[in-house]
Enzyme design. Structure first.
Site, PDB file in Angstrom:
ATOM      1  N   LYS A  42       0.834  -1.205   0.000  1.00 56.56           N
ATOM      2  CA  LYS A  42       0.000   0.000   0.000  1.00 56.56           C
ATOM      3  C   LYS A  42       0.866   1.253   0.000  1.00 56.56           C
ATOM      4  O   LYS A  42       0.640   2.190  -0.772  1.00 56.56           O
ATOM      5  CB  LYS A  42      -0.908  -0.028   1.234  1.00 56.56           C
ATOM      6  CG  LYS A  42      -2.183   0.755   1.085  1.00 56.56           C
ATOM      7  CD  LYS A  42      -3.053   0.627   2.341  1.00 56.56           C
ATOM      8  CE  LYS A  42      -3.891  -0.632   2.334  1.00 56.56           C
ATOM      9  NZ  LYS A  42      -4.554  -0.873   3.627  1.00 56.56           N
ATOM     10  N   ARG A 112      -3.431   3.157   8.433  1.00 58.63           N
ATOM     11  CA  ARG A 112      -3.695   1.952   7.629  1.00 58.63           C
ATOM     12  C   ARG A 112      -2.494   1.017   7.662  1.00 58.63           C
ATOM     13  O   ARG A 112      -1.369   1.433   7.398  1.00 58.63           O
ATOM     14  CB  ARG A 112      -3.958   2.356   6.171  1.00 58.63           C
ATOM     15  CG  ARG A 112      -4.864   3.555   6.032  1.00 58.63           C
ATOM     16  CD  ARG A 112      -4.826   4.162   4.641  1.00 58.63           C
ATOM     17  NE  ARG A 112      -5.435   3.330   3.628  1.00 58.63           N
ATOM     18  CZ  ARG A 112      -5.381   3.605   2.324  1.00 58.63           C
ATOM     19  NH1 ARG A 112      -4.719   4.666   1.894  1.00 58.63           N
ATOM     20  NH2 ARG A 112      -5.967   2.796   1.464  1.00 58.63           N
ATOM     21  N   GLY A 121      -5.794 -10.788   8.843  1.00 57.98           N
ATOM     22  CA  GLY A 121      -5.259 -10.730  10.195  1.00 57.98           C
ATOM     23  C   GLY A 121      -4.569  -9.418  10.516  1.00 57.98           C
ATOM     24  O   GLY A 121      -4.298  -9.120  11.665  1.00 57.98           O
ATOM     25  N   MET A 123      -4.274  -5.325  10.948  1.00 57.00           N
ATOM     26  CA  MET A 123      -5.243  -4.419  11.551  1.00 57.00           C
ATOM     27  C   MET A 123      -6.047  -3.669  10.498  1.00 57.00           C
ATOM     28  O   MET A 123      -5.523  -3.250   9.470  1.00 57.00           O
ATOM     29  CB  MET A 123      -4.530  -3.422  12.463  1.00 57.00           C
ATOM     30  CG  MET A 123      -5.495  -2.769  13.436  1.00 57.00           C
ATOM     31  SD  MET A 123      -4.744  -1.475  14.415  1.00 57.00           S
ATOM     32  CE  MET A 123      -4.902  -0.094  13.296  1.00 57.00           C
ATOM     33  N   ARG A 356      -3.079  -1.107  -6.898  1.00 54.08           N
ATOM     34  CA  ARG A 356      -2.278  -2.331  -6.978  1.00 54.08           C
ATOM     35  C   ARG A 356      -2.550  -2.967  -8.342  1.00 54.08           C
ATOM     36  O   ARG A 356      -3.522  -2.607  -9.014  1.00 54.08           O
ATOM     37  CB  ARG A 356      -2.620  -3.299  -5.845  1.00 54.08           C
ATOM     38  CG  ARG A 356      -4.078  -3.715  -5.838  1.00 54.08           C
ATOM     39  CD  ARG A 356      -4.437  -4.429  -4.550  1.00 54.08           C
ATOM     40  NE  ARG A 356      -5.819  -4.101  -4.210  1.00 54.08           N
ATOM     41  CZ  ARG A 356      -6.363  -4.300  -3.023  1.00 54.08           C
ATOM     42  NH1 ARG A 356      -5.661  -4.793  -2.050  1.00 54.08           N
ATOM     43  NH2 ARG A 356      -7.623  -4.002  -2.799  1.00 54.08           N
ATOM     44  N   HIS A 478      -4.249 -33.354  -1.292  1.00 54.18           N
ATOM     45  CA  HIS A 478      -4.262 -34.502  -2.199  1.00 54.18           C
ATOM     46  C   HIS A 478      -5.192 -34.257  -3.383  1.00 54.18           C
ATOM     47  O   HIS A 478      -4.818 -34.440  -4.542  1.00 54.18           O
ATOM     48  CB  HIS A 478      -4.681 -35.746  -1.412  1.00 54.18           C
ATOM     49  CG  HIS A 478      -4.720 -36.991  -2.221  1.00 54.18           C
ATOM     50  ND1 HIS A 478      -5.869 -37.412  -2.858  1.00 54.18           N
ATOM     51  CD2 HIS A 478      -3.749 -37.880  -2.538  1.00 54.18           C
ATOM     52  CE1 HIS A 478      -5.599 -38.526  -3.511  1.00 54.18           C
ATOM     53  NE2 HIS A 478      -4.313 -38.827  -3.328  1.00 54.18           N
ATOM     54  N   SER A 821      15.858 -38.420 -28.198  1.00 50.91           N
ATOM     55  CA  SER A 821      14.660 -37.855 -27.575  1.00 50.91           C
ATOM     56  C   SER A 821      14.589 -38.366 -26.145  1.00 50.91           C
ATOM     57  O   SER A 821      14.647 -39.568 -25.906  1.00 50.91           O
ATOM     58  CB  SER A 821      13.417 -38.278 -28.366  1.00 50.91           C
ATOM     59  OG  SER A 821      12.264 -37.750 -27.740  1.00 50.91           O
ATOM     60  N   CYS A 889      10.184 -35.973 -25.118  1.00 50.85           N
ATOM     61  CA  CYS A 889       8.823 -36.381 -25.450  1.00 50.85           C
ATOM     62  C   CYS A 889       8.077 -36.921 -24.250  1.00 50.85           C
ATOM     63  O   CYS A 889       6.982 -37.436 -24.360  1.00 50.85           O
ATOM     64  CB  CYS A 889       8.817 -37.384 -26.590  1.00 50.85           C
ATOM     65  SG  CYS A 889       9.642 -38.926 -26.165  1.00 50.85           S
ATOM     66  N   TYR A 909      13.732 -29.200 -29.318  1.00 49.79           N
ATOM     67  CA  TYR A 909      12.278 -29.118 -29.232  1.00 49.79           C
ATOM     68  C   TYR A 909      11.761 -29.790 -27.976  1.00 49.79           C
ATOM     69  O   TYR A 909      12.444 -30.616 -27.370  1.00 49.79           O
ATOM     70  CB  TYR A 909      11.610 -29.753 -30.465  1.00 49.79           C
ATOM     71  CG  TYR A 909      11.812 -31.245 -30.595  1.00 49.79           C
ATOM     72  CD1 TYR A 909      10.948 -32.143 -29.950  1.00 49.79           C
ATOM     73  CD2 TYR A 909      12.864 -31.770 -31.354  1.00 49.79           C
ATOM     74  CE1 TYR A 909      11.143 -33.504 -30.055  1.00 49.79           C
ATOM     75  CE2 TYR A 909      13.057 -33.135 -31.458  1.00 49.79           C
ATOM     76  CZ  TYR A 909      12.192 -34.001 -30.803  1.00 49.79           C
ATOM     77  OH  TYR A 909      12.372 -35.347 -30.897  1.00 49.79           O
TER      78      TYR A 909
HETATM   79  P1  ADP Z   1      -7.861  -2.246   3.080  1.00 47.71           P
HETATM   80  O1  ADP Z   1      -6.439  -2.701   3.118  1.00 47.71           O
HETATM   81  O2  ADP Z   1      -8.767  -3.121   3.852  1.00 47.71           O
HETATM   82  O3  ADP Z   1      -8.315  -1.954   1.689  1.00 47.71           O
HETATM   83  P2  ADP Z   1      -7.632   0.602   3.431  1.00 47.71           P
HETATM   84  O4  ADP Z   1      -6.544   1.175   4.250  1.00 47.71           O
HETATM   85  O5  ADP Z   1      -7.422   0.688   1.975  1.00 47.71           O
HETATM   86  O6  ADP Z   1      -7.899  -0.880   3.909  1.00 47.71           O
HETATM   87  O7  ADP Z   1      -8.915   1.396   3.880  1.00 47.71           O
HETATM   88  C1  ADP Z   1     -10.229   0.990   4.078  1.00 47.71           C
HETATM   89  C2  ADP Z   1     -11.152   2.019   3.461  1.00 47.71           C
HETATM   90  O8  ADP Z   1     -10.921   3.325   3.981  1.00 47.71           O
HETATM   91  C3  ADP Z   1     -10.943   2.129   1.955  1.00 47.71           C
HETATM   92  O9  ADP Z   1     -12.174   2.256   1.327  1.00 47.71           O
HETATM   93  C4  ADP Z   1     -10.153   3.371   1.801  1.00 47.71           C
HETATM   94  O10 ADP Z   1     -10.370   3.959   0.565  1.00 47.71           O
HETATM   95  C5  ADP Z   1     -10.662   4.246   2.951  1.00 47.71           C
HETATM   96  N1  ADP Z   1      -9.645   5.210   3.383  1.00 47.71           N
HETATM   97  C6  ADP Z   1      -8.415   4.918   3.833  1.00 47.71           C
HETATM   98  N2  ADP Z   1      -7.719   6.051   4.078  1.00 47.71           N
HETATM   99  C7  ADP Z   1      -8.549   7.085   3.801  1.00 47.71           C
HETATM  100  C8  ADP Z   1      -8.400   8.498   3.840  1.00 47.71           C
HETATM  101  N3  ADP Z   1      -7.273   9.074   4.214  1.00 47.71           N
HETATM  102  N4  ADP Z   1      -9.443   9.247   3.465  1.00 47.71           N
HETATM  103  C9  ADP Z   1     -10.599   8.658   3.064  1.00 47.71           C
HETATM  104  N5  ADP Z   1     -10.799   7.342   3.008  1.00 47.71           N
HETATM  105  C10 ADP Z   1      -9.784   6.543   3.366  1.00 47.71           C
HETATM  106 MG    MG Z   2      -7.934  -0.736   0.448  1.00 45.63          MG
END
Ligand code: ADP
Ligand code: MG
Ligand code: MG
Length: 936
Positions: A42, A112, A121, A123, A356, A478, A821, A889, A909
């Site tokens: 990110k 974020r 998992g 945050m 991404r 499996h 071959s 082959c 080949y």
């Molecule tokens: P995830 O990894 O779960 O996508 P994000 O960090 O991208 O989590 O954020 C969750 C939501 O919050 C997303 O919809 C994102 O666009 C929104 N968001 C994150 N940061 C901001 C910000 N600074 N202003 C407005 N919306 C935000």
């Molecule tokens: Mg996101």
């Protein structure tokens, strides 16, 4: 010495300085997309977009190294980190024109998490951080919207309490629902400012009760706690478990992104959305995604209101749409790749919040790659590298008719979604045990085997099924491994279903599917449906984009040769196919094969009308009798080869002489024994009753003779017994007949003006004298045929390298071979000392599951062992004959990583099943584009 002191002093100083000033924090403008290790996915994306002058709210990223240091120090920020974060925050304040904690014009941020790979998992994001009772007033005044301010505040307290402090979300929900009830509010939006104020007071009381402290008023305290919580989540149980299962190392760490808040919930000129720059299902060059007016990002995910399709936005808000489209275009230009975007519009102004590389289906991958070349965004070489060879397999597998599948979804037919373990679509009867599956499969019924999980005892039922569904197990379980090997669609680990193998049923989505009910699975999507869905087999001829891409792949692989590599006489790795019948040969050519690398002749012996002749030939008392039956077989084989040569025309065609042990053509010993016993008993009764039993007696005598013959041919280890060239040496008449059939067929075509290229291949040579013996006999016959026919024809004699001794003595063998071959199926068997059937049925899958072997060596070439023998043979063979043509082959000829290896060791080949030819063409081109590294 003065120089010495001089030298050590500054070094020590700089080292000290280094620890003090380690950079833990990067402003978005300081990073770029290549810094994923340090900034997480990110963070690197936000930095790259900022650098590209795209509208990203100002912010900064705290590094993954800081996370590791935090963990190592027992949950303490590393020295200098906090100060650097504060300094970065100052810069962000300047850029945004707002101040953190300022009651008049407050800066709010989101916090974020973001590791190198997105993973569960970690945050969740906290929005609106920086709000307190003071800054709230500033927001009220600035927005002139007290309700918006209260709403943002109550959201923040809830998110902070739940995400950072781990308070049970239900407790917040109870308060909120209570308020709605009290104020007779149906929707969240029905609560007015005062009602929200009450909620805020109750939230704060809850916080105090749960944590034992007041809700933090100080924005810096809020920030500190939130950052610590992100770092802490890296070692949380869910994240750790996920990494264990997926073999992701713990030391990657997560970064923390602190981003200026922008508000999509400031009215109808605001909103938030997620979109792909192109359609990830079809690849069409159209924005694809969803937009929600007057909402914050989390609302889209939470599904509070139904968002509109981006296509609708085009009509409802063309201004925003056009601006977003322009940015999406710019993003693609910049990244030269399809992107998956998150954005927010605040009062008409658009901000990018995440980007991404967009995940896509096989179809979309091909379409996007080809389109981007046409749009001059990427080169043909890049396009060829953008599509996974296995995606080509997916494209050519049976698929559900998209309309029928949509229909099934609309009608609630989708039962559950599991792991997309092996691509392709299948419809059939749900069967819960392998024996029934095998029985019905043999009757020609379409069966889908449903198990809690599968084990080696299930394999016979799996092979008889059209698809596999399991409740339990991952991508290397499996079921998944066997299905991929067999090219069967498979949905694995589908925990949404409850399988009861005893009762022969499963339940899902409130429905029960019993044995014999129809179900449908899409192994590419991991979906399970009730009922039948129309499947279609894709038509390669109509796959224009795929054909274009593979055309580029051909140009690349055939032009690029490697320096220092003896690859003669052609340049580049060709793709040939294994085909036993004219129809296979035709299919191979349609898929782009440049030759046949293996035409097995024994299949021709098995056909019902021929088998009796073959059996008589085998059981013949003497050479003269044997020759009589061989003479009957000659025209039949000749006709077969005419068919093959007609299909292949001028392309080289390698025909392998008979290979399997002869008893494979005879009835089984056990069956004959039963038959003989039954006849004997019957005769005894007939004689007792004085009934004429002469017919039965004749039958009995015949059966007993056959039994004796079969017993005489029985081998303890047929795989290592009388087969391959050993057979040709003990019964030369058979291979002489085959050689005659091949060359007479070739002459027939030559007389019609078709310049055919037969190559006769002698199997299982381990000693040069074996080849010498066969070649001398067969070449004499060949010369005889050409003289009789009066035709001048080019043909070759070569051998398979498929036992270790053959590989090790390749220098000698090459004296008598015009080509090699690699039969890597047998070479793998004989190198490992495994018999494939026994190994795969008994222990091999366990070996793979327990990681004793990295993968099944019959699917992906064992480069260290088997590959080493191949390298020895290539080197030795070409030392004798520099222009020796060498191919492969075995089934490995269609496996991408094995193809890469074949390219690297300089084969001419690879030959694979017709169906895999397109895959191999792409994989070979990718191999040609991969730089050879020294360690390989
Ligand atoms: P995830 O990894 O779960 O996508 P994000 O960090 O991208 O989590 O954020 C969750 C939501 O919050 C997303 O919809 C994102 O666009 C929104 N968001 C994150 N940061 C901001 C910000 N600074 N202003 C407005 N919306 C935000
Ligand atoms: Mg996101
Ligand atoms: Mg073999």
């Amino acid at each position: 010495m003065p120089t010495k002191t001089k030298a050590t002093k500054p070094a020590a100083k700089s080292a000290a300085k280094k620890t003090l000033s380690k950079k833990w924090v990067y402003l978005f403008e300081e990073g770029n997309k290549d810094m994923r290790d340090l900034l997480g996915g990110k963070g690197a994306g936000l930095a790259e977009m900022t650098g590209a002058k795209l509208p990203v709210p100002p912010g900064f990223t705290i590094t993954t190294e800081a996370c590791n240091a935090y963990t190592a120090a027992g949950n303490q920020f590393p020295k200098g980190m906090w100060e650097q974060a504060l300094a970065a925050l100052k810069t962000v304040e300047k850029k945004s024109g707002k101040k953190f904690g300022d009651p008049k014009n407050p800066l709010l941020v989101s916090v974020r998490s973001g590791a190198k790979f997105s993973m569960p998992g970690m945050m969740d994001t906290v929005l609106n951080l920086g709000l307190n009772s003071e800054t709230l007033k500033g927001i009220e005044a600035l927005t002139k919207n007290p309700r918006f301010a209260q709403d943002a505040y109550r959201r923040f307290i809830q998110m902070f309490g739940r995400i950072v402090m781990d308070i049970d979300a239900k407790k917040f929900d109870a308060i909120f629902d209570g308020a709605k009830e009290k104020h007779h509010a149906k929707q969240d939006t029905d609560l007015d400012t005062n009602a929200l104020k009450e909620v805020v007071v109750k939230y704060k009381e809850l916080y105090k009760k749960e944590i034992g402290e007041e809700f933090p008023e100080d924005p810096y305290k809020q920030l500190e706690l939130a950052i610590g919580a992100v770092f802490g989540s890296w070692m949380g149980k869910r994240a750790v478990d996920y990494r264990r299962i997926n073999k992701i190392p713990d030391n990657l760490g997560t970064a923390v992104n602190v981003v200026t808040m922008v508000f999509g919930n400031m009215g109808d000129d605001s909103g938030t959305g997620v979109a792909f720059t192109r359609d990830p299902a079809t690849g069409e060059n159209e924005l694809y995604g969803e937009y929600l007016t007057n909402a914050q990002g989390e609302d889209v995910v939470a599904g509070i209101r139904t968002p509109m399709k981006i296509a609708e936005l085009k009509e409802k808000n063309p201004k925003v749409y056009n601006e977003f489209r322009a940015i999406a275009r710019q993003m693609e230009k910049h990244y030269r790749e399809m992107q998956d975007l998150e954005f927010t519009v605040e009062r008409g102004k658009l901000y990018m919040l995440q980007t991404r590389t967009g995940k896509r289906t096989a179809r979309a991958a091909v379409q996007v790659a080809v389109d981007m070349v046409r749009e001059k965004l990427i080169t043909k070489e890049e396009a060829v590298q953008r599509v996974e060879p296995n995606q080509v397999v997916q494209l050519l597998m049976p698929q559900f008719d998209p309309k029928a599948k949509d229909e099934a979804k609309k009608n609630g037919g989708l039962l559950a979604t599991g792991l997309n373990a092996s691509p392709g679509a299948a419809t059939g009867l749900a069967i819960f045990d392998p024996d029934t599956a095998e029985k019905l499969g043999k009757e020609g019924k379409s069966v889908i085997l449903v198990r809690y999980e599968t084990s080696p005892e299930d394999v016979h039922g799996m092979y008889a099924s059209k698809g596999i569904l399991t409740q339990h197990g991952g991508a290397t379980s499996h079921a998944a491994v066997v299905a991929r090997g067999a090219g069967l669609p498979c949905v694995a680990g589908c925990e949404g279903i409850r399988v009861d193998e005893e009762k022969k049923l499963f339940s899902a989505d409130g429905k029960t599917i019993k044995e014999g009910d129809y179900i449908s699975i899409d192994g590419g999507a991991g979906e399970v449906f009730a009922g039948q869905i129309q499947t279609i087999l894709p038509d390669y001829d109509k796959e224009e984009d795929l054909k274009t891409l593979l055309g580029w792949a051909d140009d690349i692989r055939l032009k690029k040769s490697r320096k220092g590599m003896e690859r003669a006489p052609e340049v580049g790795l060709q793709v040939w196919a294994n085909a036993d019948y004219p129809r296979d040969a035709r299919m191979a050519r349609r898929f782009g094969a440049q030759g046949i690398g293996l035409c097995r002749t024994e299949h021709m012996f098995f056909e019902t009308e021929r088998l009796p002749i073959v059996q008589k030939m085998i059981l013949a008392k003497d050479d003269a009798e044997r020759q009589k039956y061989l003479d009957q077989l000659l025209p039949i084989q000749r006709a077969d080869f005419v068919g093959i040569f007609e299909a292949m025309e001028e392309l080289p065609t390698v025909i392998r002489l008979i290979d399997p042990p002869l008893h494979e053509f005879l009835p089984s010993y056990e069956e004959l024994l039963v038959k003989a016993t039954e006849l004997r008993v019957k005769i005894e009764y007939m004689q007792k009753d004085n009934v004429n039993s002469s017919t039965e007696q004749a039958q009995f005598k015949e059966t007993e003779e056959l039994l004796k013959a079969v017993a005489g041919m029985k081998e303890a280890n047929p795989m290592l017994g009388l087969r391959g060239c050993r057979l040709g040496i003990t019964m030369p008449q058979i291979t002489v007949m085959q050689t005659r059939a091949i060359l007479e067929a070739a002459c027939t075509l030559k007389k019609r003006g078709v310049n055919v290229h037969p190559e006769i291949m002698i199997p299982l040579v381990g000693h040069v004298n074996e080849l010498k013996n066969q070649r001398e006999i067969l070449e004499a016959e060949a010369k005889k045929v050409l003289a009789e026919q009066g035709v001048d024809l080019e043909y070759k004699f070569g051998t398979m390298i498929e036992v270790p001794r053959g590989a090790l003595t390749a220098a000698e063998i090459a004296e008598y071979a015009q080509f090699f071959s690699f039969g890597t199926n047998d070479l793998t068997q004989t190198t490992f000392g495994y018999s494939r059937d026994d190994a795969e049925g008994k222990f091999l899958l366990k070996y793979v599951e327990d990681k004793i072997l990295p993968e099944n060596p019959f699917q992906s070439l064992d480069q260290k062992g088997v590959g080493q023998l191949m390298q020895i043979a290539v080197k030795a063979g070409r030392a004798t004959k520099p222009n020796l043509k060498i191919g492969i082959c075995g089934e490995h000829g269609g496996d991408p990583s094995s193809i890469e290896f074949c390219h690297r060791i300089g084969l001419n080949y690879v030959s694979c099943s017709p169906f895999r030819v397109p895959v191999a063409r792409l994989a070979a081109a990718q191999a040609a584009l991969t730089p050879i590294s020294k360690d390989k």
